[in-house]
Motif scaffolding. Structure first.
Motif, mmCIF file in Angstrom:
data_model
loop_
_atom_site.group_PDB
_atom_site.id
_atom_site.type_symbol
_atom_site.label_atom_id
_atom_site.label_comp_id
_atom_site.label_asym_id
_atom_site.label_seq_id
_atom_site.Cartn_x
_atom_site.Cartn_y
_atom_site.Cartn_z
ATOM 1 N N ALA A 77 0.822 -1.215 0.000
ATOM 2 C CA ALA A 77 0.000 0.000 0.000
ATOM 3 C C ALA A 77 0.853 1.261 0.000
ATOM 4 O O ALA A 77 0.479 2.275 -0.596
ATOM 5 N N ASN A 78 2.031 1.189 0.656
ATOM 6 C CA ASN A 78 2.902 2.363 0.751
ATOM 7 C C ASN A 78 4.011 2.373 -0.291
ATOM 8 O O ASN A 78 4.893 3.243 -0.253
ATOM 9 N N ARG A 79 3.962 1.407 -1.203
ATOM 10 C CA ARG A 79 4.920 1.340 -2.314
ATOM 11 C C ARG A 79 6.370 1.383 -1.825
ATOM 12 O O ARG A 79 7.207 2.112 -2.347
ATOM 13 N N LEU A 80 6.664 0.584 -0.801
ATOM 14 C CA LEU A 80 8.013 0.553 -0.232
ATOM 15 C C LEU A 80 8.856 -0.501 -0.962
ATOM 16 O O LEU A 80 8.406 -1.637 -1.139
ATOM 17 N N PRO A 81 10.067 -0.162 -1.384
ATOM 18 C CA PRO A 81 10.917 -1.115 -2.115
ATOM 19 C C PRO A 81 11.161 -2.388 -1.310
ATOM 20 O O PRO A 81 11.492 -2.324 -0.120
ATOM 21 N N THR A 82 10.981 -3.523 -1.957
ATOM 22 C CA THR A 82 11.068 -4.809 -1.269
ATOM 23 C C THR A 82 11.671 -5.852 -2.203
ATOM 24 O O THR A 82 11.347 -5.890 -3.389
ATOM 25 N N VAL A 83 12.547 -6.686 -1.650
ATOM 26 C CA VAL A 83 13.087 -7.836 -2.374
ATOM 27 C C VAL A 83 12.570 -9.093 -1.689
ATOM 28 O O VAL A 83 12.693 -9.237 -0.468
ATOM 29 N N ILE A 84 11.966 -10.001 -2.449
ATOM 30 C CA ILE A 84 11.445 -11.245 -1.893
ATOM 31 C C ILE A 84 12.108 -12.409 -2.616
ATOM 32 O O ILE A 84 12.021 -12.525 -3.842
ATOM 33 N N ILE A 85 12.780 -13.249 -1.846
ATOM 34 C CA ILE A 85 13.452 -14.432 -2.379
ATOM 35 C C ILE A 85 12.638 -15.646 -1.953
ATOM 36 O O ILE A 85 12.513 -15.932 -0.755
ATOM 37 N N SER A 86 12.063 -16.367 -2.906
ATOM 38 C CA SER A 86 11.150 -17.464 -2.590
ATOM 39 C C SER A 86 11.730 -18.806 -3.017
ATOM 40 O O SER A 86 12.280 -18.933 -4.116
ATOM 41 N N ILE A 87 11.577 -19.809 -2.146
ATOM 42 C CA ILE A 87 11.998 -21.158 -2.515
ATOM 43 C C ILE A 87 10.906 -21.870 -3.306
ATOM 44 O O ILE A 87 11.146 -22.928 -3.874
ATOM 45 N N SER A 88 9.711 -21.298 -3.328
ATOM 46 C CA SER A 88 8.582 -21.902 -4.034
ATOM 47 C C SER A 88 8.209 -21.067 -5.248
ATOM 48 O O SER A 88 8.333 -19.837 -5.222
ATOM 49 N N PRO A 89 7.752 -21.697 -6.326
ATOM 50 C CA PRO A 89 7.230 -20.929 -7.462
ATOM 51 C C PRO A 89 6.069 -20.045 -7.022
ATOM 52 O O PRO A 89 5.346 -20.382 -6.077
ATOM 53 N N ILE A 90 5.886 -18.929 -7.688
ATOM 54 C CA ILE A 90 4.838 -17.976 -7.307
ATOM 55 C C ILE A 90 3.462 -18.628 -7.261
ATOM 56 O O ILE A 90 2.658 -18.374 -6.361
ATOM 57 N N GLU A 91 3.186 -19.514 -8.227
ATOM 58 C CA GLU A 91 1.850 -20.114 -8.300
ATOM 59 C C GLU A 91 1.548 -21.022 -7.118
ATOM 60 O O GLU A 91 0.392 -21.400 -6.901
ATOM 61 N N GLU A 92 2.572 -21.387 -6.330
ATOM 62 C CA GLU A 92 2.348 -22.277 -5.195
ATOM 63 C C GLU A 92 2.207 -21.525 -3.872
ATOM 64 O O GLU A 92 1.976 -22.150 -2.836
ATOM 65 N N LEU A 93 2.334 -20.210 -3.896
ATOM 66 C CA LEU A 93 2.212 -19.436 -2.658
ATOM 67 C C LEU A 93 0.749 -19.220 -2.304
ATOM 68 O O LEU A 93 -0.148 -19.456 -3.111
ATOM 69 N N GLU A 94 0.529 -18.754 -1.084
ATOM 70 C CA GLU A 94 -0.837 -18.460 -0.636
ATOM 71 C C GLU A 94 -1.477 -17.406 -1.545
ATOM 72 O O GLU A 94 -0.802 -16.540 -2.093
ATOM 73 N N ASP A 95 -2.807 -17.487 -1.662
ATOM 74 C CA ASP A 95 -3.529 -16.625 -2.602
ATOM 75 C C ASP A 95 -3.254 -15.145 -2.375
ATOM 76 O O ASP A 95 -2.994 -14.392 -3.315
ATOM 77 N N ARG A 96 -3.301 -14.708 -1.097
ATOM 78 C CA ARG A 96 -3.150 -13.278 -0.826
ATOM 79 C C ARG A 96 -1.738 -12.785 -1.132
ATOM 80 O O ARG A 96 -1.551 -11.694 -1.662
ATOM 81 N N ALA A 97 -0.736 -13.618 -0.812
ATOM 82 C CA ALA A 97 0.645 -13.234 -1.143
ATOM 83 C C ALA A 97 0.830 -13.228 -2.656
ATOM 84 O O ALA A 97 1.456 -12.318 -3.209
ATOM 85 N N ARG A 98 0.271 -14.233 -3.319
ATOM 86 C CA ARG A 98 0.427 -14.328 -4.771
ATOM 87 C C ARG A 98 -0.202 -13.139 -5.485
ATOM 88 O O ARG A 98 0.340 -12.628 -6.466
ATOM 89 N N SER A 99 -1.343 -12.665 -4.983
ATOM 90 C CA SER A 99 -2.014 -11.530 -5.628
ATOM 91 C C SER A 99 -1.168 -10.267 -5.570
ATOM 92 O O SER A 99 -1.211 -9.434 -6.478
ATOM 93 N N ARG A 100 -0.365 -10.103 -4.504
ATOM 94 C CA ARG A 100 0.518 -8.943 -4.395
ATOM 95 C C ARG A 100 1.730 -9.095 -5.321
ATOM 96 O O ARG A 100 2.126 -8.161 -6.015
ATOM 97 N N LEU A 101 2.315 -10.286 -5.321
ATOM 98 C CA LEU A 101 3.570 -10.490 -6.042
ATOM 99 C C LEU A 101 3.399 -10.540 -7.554
ATOM 100 O O LEU A 101 4.373 -10.392 -8.288
ATOM 101 N N THR A 102 2.175 -10.770 -8.022
ATOM 102 C CA THR A 102 1.959 -10.904 -9.469
ATOM 103 C C THR A 102 1.437 -9.624 -10.123
ATOM 104 O O THR A 102 1.036 -9.650 -11.284
ATOM 105 N N ASN A 103 1.457 -8.521 -9.388
ATOM 106 C CA ASN A 103 1.070 -7.232 -9.981
ATOM 107 C C ASN A 103 2.238 -6.724 -10.827
ATOM 108 O O ASN A 103 3.200 -6.168 -10.325
#
Length: 434
Positions: free
Chosen positions: A190-216
């Motif tokens: 919401a505050n457009r703060l720079p963020t780096v996320i390193i995931s061991i799982s493919p994006i499609e396997e993450l929780e719905d709410r996290a996936r909706s943010r990361l796929t924008n």
């Protein structure tokens, strides 16, 4: 007071008049001498280093990172170079979110640390933390003896000028953990703060709410390194499964003359369900019954059938799997925890034998739930054998297994093959996929 005016390095004045272009002093201004400026820079750099939480990861920089990665394959090298260049560009101008996914050992953490170290080198703050450690620190901050109260620590993380979250997806999936991560991601999104996320799982396997943010795509850029880790022994039996190698559909005797007609018909139906599943694995097939009734034979026959077709399958005995998973934490282990766990989670066809026979520790329950939940959401073909009823299983897992849209639950009524054990009565009945 006089001592404070003397520079401890050059022994001159700590504050001097700067020189104008002709070389004359500008008496209208006073600035620190070069030594004081250097001292201030060193203190600032030390504070940035301490704030970053990078610890011994300060050694991981872009300078000692191979731009093409470690894999000597042209396509993989080109892929890694693209991610390397994206990470370097982000470090020089952090904007939006940078998401990097890939298997263990592919270089993700080096990239993450290099971004943090590059920012610090240019006097910009960055805060690095692994997701499991973040949640552990948040839990610890509730303690009365905590160095930093919960609210203060969580606000520091939420509002970090640049947040680098490593090992995203490796945390325990408790409701509390999900809520905290949702709050963190939503605030930074919401505050457009720079963020780096390193995931061991493919994006499609993450929780719905996290996936909706990361796929924008307007705000996030996603980069993938490598591919899914191939399943262990997915194209043939492991050395310790000599008995299972011989368990085929041809060797399965469902016409046992000593059985009542109802039990023979039940065995024939179980045989036909297993054979149909082997020809076209779809959804989940669950065999329940007492030990020795034939459920492991049918599960093994499915795997043998797939191997003859040259199709990958993975057969694991659940208690043994958990022992192997624990052993990956040993320094002598030839396979990493992530590699072993991911190979099981993402196997094209997975057989979980003796489900419910494992020790009921919270760690074991959580690992099995992560596998079941992942395969349920991804709709991956799965065969499960168990001696437990639904009431004896953990509620979260039972709910997945009882979903008739994906599962066929078959209760084998036959007694032990030796004939010296009575059939075990159960309260549930076979259920067909709708």
């Amino acid at each position: 007071m006089e001592a404070e005016k003397v520079c401890p390095v050059c022994k001159g004045n700590r504050f001097v008049h700067p020189l104008l272009a002709p070389g004359k002093p500008d008496y209208s201004r006073i600035v620190p001498c070069r030594c004081v400026e250097q001292e201030t820079d060193n203190k600032r750099q030390s504070r940035l280093q301490s704030y970053s939480n990078l610890g011994n990861l300060t050694r991981l920089t872009f300078a000692n990172l191979i731009p093409e990665g470690k894999i000597k394959e042209s396509s993989s090298q080109a892929q890694f170079r693209r991610v390397y260049e994206a990470a370097l560009a982000f470090a020089q101008k952090p904007e939006g979110w940078l998401v990097i996914t890939g298997p263990s050992g592919c270089g993700k953490t080096h990239l993450a640390a290099a971004i943090g170290n590059e920012c610090i080198a240019h006097k910009r703050p960055a805060f690095y933390v692994t997701t499991p450690d973040l949640l552990d620190h948040l839990r610890a901050s509730f303690s009365p003896g905590s160095d930093m109260p919960y609210d203060e620590f969580f606000d520091q993380v939420k509002n970090a000028p640049l947040l680098i979250m490593d090992d995203f997806g490796a945390q325990s999936s408790t409701p509390w953990a999900k809520e905290k991560l949702d709050q963190l991601l939503n605030h930074r999104y919401a505050n457009r703060l720079p963020t780096v996320i390193i995931s061991i799982s493919p994006i499609e396997e993450l929780e719905d709410r996290a996936r909706s943010r990361l796929t924008n795509t307007e705000f996030c850029q996603i980069h993938v390194i490598g591919s899914k880790t191939p399943a262990l022994y997915s194209n043939g039996w492991a050395p310790w499964f000599e008995l299972q190698k011989k368990m085929t559909f041809e060797s399965f005797d469902w016409k046992r003359p000593n059985l009542p007609l109802e039990q023979r018909q039940n065995l024939e139906a179980a045989y036909n369900s297993a054979l149909e599943f082997a020809k076209s694995p779809d959804g989940w097939l669950i065999f329940a019954g007492i030990n020795g009734c034939g459920k492991t034979h049918l599960a093994s026959a499915i795997v043998n059938f797939r191997y003859k077709l040259g199709k990958p399958s993975l057969f694991i005995v659940v208690p043994d799997f958990l022992d192997h998973l624990r052993s990956t934490f040993s320094p002598e282990s030839k396979v990493s925890y992530d590699q072993y766990f991911e190979s099981v989670r993402n196997s094209e066809l997975l057989v979980l034998d003796d489900f419910g026979e494992q020790a009921g520790t919270p760690w074991a329950q959580e690992k099995l739930y992560q596998i079941i939940n992942h395969r349920y959401n991804a709709r991956l073909a799965t065969v499960i054998t168990t001696s437990c009823s639904m009431d004896e299983m953990e509620s979260r897992i039972a709910a997945r297994l009882a979903d008739t849209k994906i599962s066929e639950f078959f209760n084998i009524m036959a007694p032990h093959y030796s004939g010296d054990r009575p059939a075990q009565k159960r309260t549930y009945r076979p259920q067909r996929k709708s």
